[in-house]
Scaffold this motif. Structure first.
Motif, mmCIF file in Angstrom:
data_model
loop_
_atom_site.group_PDB
_atom_site.id
_atom_site.type_symbol
_atom_site.label_atom_id
_atom_site.label_comp_id
_atom_site.label_asym_id
_atom_site.label_seq_id
_atom_site.Cartn_x
_atom_site.Cartn_y
_atom_site.Cartn_z
ATOM 1 N N TYR A 118 -3.393 14.057 -44.759
ATOM 2 C CA TYR A 118 -2.759 15.368 -44.610
ATOM 3 C C TYR A 118 -2.119 15.580 -43.233
ATOM 4 O O TYR A 118 -1.869 16.713 -42.844
ATOM 5 C CB TYR A 118 -3.752 16.503 -44.925
ATOM 6 C CG TYR A 118 -4.440 16.300 -46.242
ATOM 7 C CD1 TYR A 118 -3.733 16.454 -47.431
ATOM 8 C CD2 TYR A 118 -5.768 15.916 -46.307
ATOM 9 C CE1 TYR A 118 -4.346 16.242 -48.658
ATOM 10 C CE2 TYR A 118 -6.393 15.701 -47.520
ATOM 11 C CZ TYR A 118 -5.673 15.873 -48.689
ATOM 12 O OH TYR A 118 -6.282 15.652 -49.898
ATOM 13 N N HIS A 119 -1.851 14.514 -42.500
ATOM 14 C CA HIS A 119 -1.200 14.632 -41.196
ATOM 15 C C HIS A 119 0.105 13.847 -41.128
ATOM 16 O O HIS A 119 0.611 13.566 -40.052
ATOM 17 C CB HIS A 119 -2.149 14.159 -40.090
ATOM 18 C CG HIS A 119 -3.243 15.130 -39.798
ATOM 19 N ND1 HIS A 119 -4.360 15.254 -40.606
ATOM 20 C CD2 HIS A 119 -3.378 16.060 -38.828
ATOM 21 C CE1 HIS A 119 -5.145 16.187 -40.115
ATOM 22 N NE2 HIS A 119 -4.569 16.697 -39.047
ATOM 23 N N SER A 120 0.662 13.485 -42.280
ATOM 24 C CA SER A 120 1.899 12.706 -42.267
ATOM 25 C C SER A 120 3.058 13.492 -41.655
ATOM 26 O O SER A 120 4.057 12.910 -41.263
ATOM 27 C CB SER A 120 2.256 12.242 -43.673
ATOM 28 O OG SER A 120 2.454 13.350 -44.513
ATOM 29 N N LYS A 121 2.908 14.824 -41.521
ATOM 30 C CA LYS A 121 3.979 15.619 -40.918
ATOM 31 C C LYS A 121 4.247 15.200 -39.477
ATOM 32 O O LYS A 121 5.301 15.506 -38.928
ATOM 33 C CB LYS A 121 3.636 17.110 -40.978
ATOM 34 C CG LYS A 121 2.391 17.488 -40.198
ATOM 35 C CD LYS A 121 2.049 18.942 -40.407
ATOM 36 C CE LYS A 121 0.712 19.251 -39.748
ATOM 37 N NZ LYS A 121 0.224 20.548 -40.155
ATOM 38 N N TYR A 122 3.315 14.497 -38.851
ATOM 39 C CA TYR A 122 3.514 14.033 -37.483
ATOM 40 C C TYR A 122 4.230 12.687 -37.423
ATOM 41 O O TYR A 122 4.588 12.214 -36.357
ATOM 42 C CB TYR A 122 2.173 13.947 -36.756
ATOM 43 C CG TYR A 122 1.505 15.301 -36.646
ATOM 44 C CD1 TYR A 122 2.092 16.319 -35.899
ATOM 45 C CD2 TYR A 122 0.327 15.564 -37.320
ATOM 46 C CE1 TYR A 122 1.502 17.565 -35.817
ATOM 47 C CE2 TYR A 122 -0.277 16.815 -37.241
ATOM 48 C CZ TYR A 122 0.317 17.808 -36.487
ATOM 49 O OH TYR A 122 -0.265 19.040 -36.414
ATOM 50 N N ASN A 123 4.424 12.071 -38.566
ATOM 51 C CA ASN A 123 5.134 10.798 -38.628
ATOM 52 C C ASN A 123 6.632 11.079 -38.468
ATOM 53 O O ASN A 123 7.203 11.862 -39.218
ATOM 54 C CB ASN A 123 4.851 10.118 -39.970
ATOM 55 C CG ASN A 123 5.349 8.697 -40.025
ATOM 56 O OD1 ASN A 123 6.234 8.300 -39.270
ATOM 57 N ND2 ASN A 123 4.797 7.920 -40.938
ATOM 58 N N PRO A 124 7.297 10.439 -37.493
ATOM 59 C CA PRO A 124 8.726 10.700 -37.253
ATOM 60 C C PRO A 124 9.616 10.512 -38.484
ATOM 61 O O PRO A 124 10.607 11.210 -38.633
ATOM 62 C CB PRO A 124 9.092 9.714 -36.148
ATOM 63 C CG PRO A 124 7.814 9.458 -35.443
ATOM 64 C CD PRO A 124 6.747 9.515 -36.503
ATOM 65 N N ILE A 125 9.283 9.602 -39.388
ATOM 66 C CA ILE A 125 10.119 9.394 -40.574
ATOM 67 C C ILE A 125 10.119 10.642 -41.453
ATOM 68 O O ILE A 125 11.106 10.929 -42.138
ATOM 69 C CB ILE A 125 9.687 8.138 -41.374
ATOM 70 C CG1 ILE A 125 10.750 7.733 -42.401
ATOM 71 C CG2 ILE A 125 8.356 8.352 -42.082
ATOM 72 C CD1 ILE A 125 12.003 7.179 -41.827
ATOM 73 N N GLU A 126 9.051 11.419 -41.421
ATOM 74 C CA GLU A 126 8.982 12.640 -42.229
ATOM 75 C C GLU A 126 10.025 13.662 -41.774
ATOM 76 O O GLU A 126 10.566 14.406 -42.580
ATOM 77 C CB GLU A 126 7.580 13.247 -42.178
ATOM 78 C CG GLU A 126 6.506 12.387 -42.814
ATOM 79 C CD GLU A 126 6.704 12.143 -44.296
ATOM 80 O OE1 GLU A 126 7.321 12.986 -44.984
ATOM 81 O OE2 GLU A 126 6.243 11.102 -44.785
ATOM 82 N N ARG A 127 10.319 13.687 -40.474
ATOM 83 C CA ARG A 127 11.377 14.585 -39.984
ATOM 84 C C ARG A 127 12.733 14.147 -40.520
ATOM 85 O O ARG A 127 13.604 14.970 -40.802
ATOM 86 C CB ARG A 127 11.356 14.634 -38.467
ATOM 87 C CG ARG A 127 10.142 15.391 -37.927
ATOM 88 C CD ARG A 127 10.261 15.675 -36.446
ATOM 89 N NE ARG A 127 10.107 14.505 -35.602
ATOM 90 C CZ ARG A 127 8.938 13.984 -35.235
ATOM 91 N NH1 ARG A 127 7.822 14.525 -35.634
ATOM 92 N NH2 ARG A 127 8.885 12.932 -34.452
ATOM 93 N N CYS A 128 12.928 12.842 -40.672
ATOM 94 C CA CYS A 128 14.188 12.339 -41.248
ATOM 95 C C CYS A 128 14.333 12.808 -42.685
ATOM 96 O O CYS A 128 15.417 13.233 -43.092
ATOM 97 C CB CYS A 128 14.230 10.812 -41.193
ATOM 98 S SG CYS A 128 14.276 10.162 -39.520
#
Length: 144
Positions: A118-128
């Motif tokens: 539940y912390h994948s929002k911190y993965n830079p690819i998620e912002r892409c």
């Protein structure tokens, strides 16, 4: 997005023989993104199956082939940030074997960094993905 024999984006204009309506196509394009945080380059690969460990490592191989020799020489090691999903889990032997083979092939060490659940929002690819979803073309395709 659906894969099929569509004409004019599914809109009909008079009599035609194109398949212009939903024919129950179940095959989808699945994206795999690789973000080079140093250069800001985003590499996208689309597969027509489910996201699997093989698809992820195949996408890495395609990325490696696509970058220039000078870029390859500047890379000391490859650091991959992942969400610890079922296809790329650190305990999945198929994935780990493929990563070891890829590392040997390219001659670079690989670090796998896993985000907690539940912390994948911190993965830079998620912002892409978030940026791409704001564009009408990306959003015009049916979700799987």
């Amino acid at each position: 997005m659906n894969i099929g024999d569509y004409s004019r984006g599914g809109k009909t204009r008079g009599y035609n023989q194109a398949q212009d309506h939903d024919m129950g196509v179940t095959e989808k394009y699945i994206p795999c993104g690789i973000l080079d945080e140093d250069s800001g380059q985003l590499y996208l690969n689309f597969g027509s199956n489910y996201k699997t460990s093989d698809f992820i490592v195949d996408s890495l191989s395609i990325w490696w082939t696509a970058i220039s020799q000078s870029e390859k020489q500047q890379i000391d090691f490859i650091q991959i940030k992942m969400d610890n999903g079922p296809e790329n889990s650190g305990v999945r032997t198929q994935f780990l074997n493929r990563m070891v083979d890829f590392s040997s092939k390219v001659g670079k060490s690989i670090q796998l960094l896993y985000f907690p659940p539940y912390h994948s929002k911190y993965n830079p690819i998620e912002r892409c993905w978030g940026i791409l979803e704001q564009h009408s073309l990306w959003n015009s395709f049916p979700k799987h």
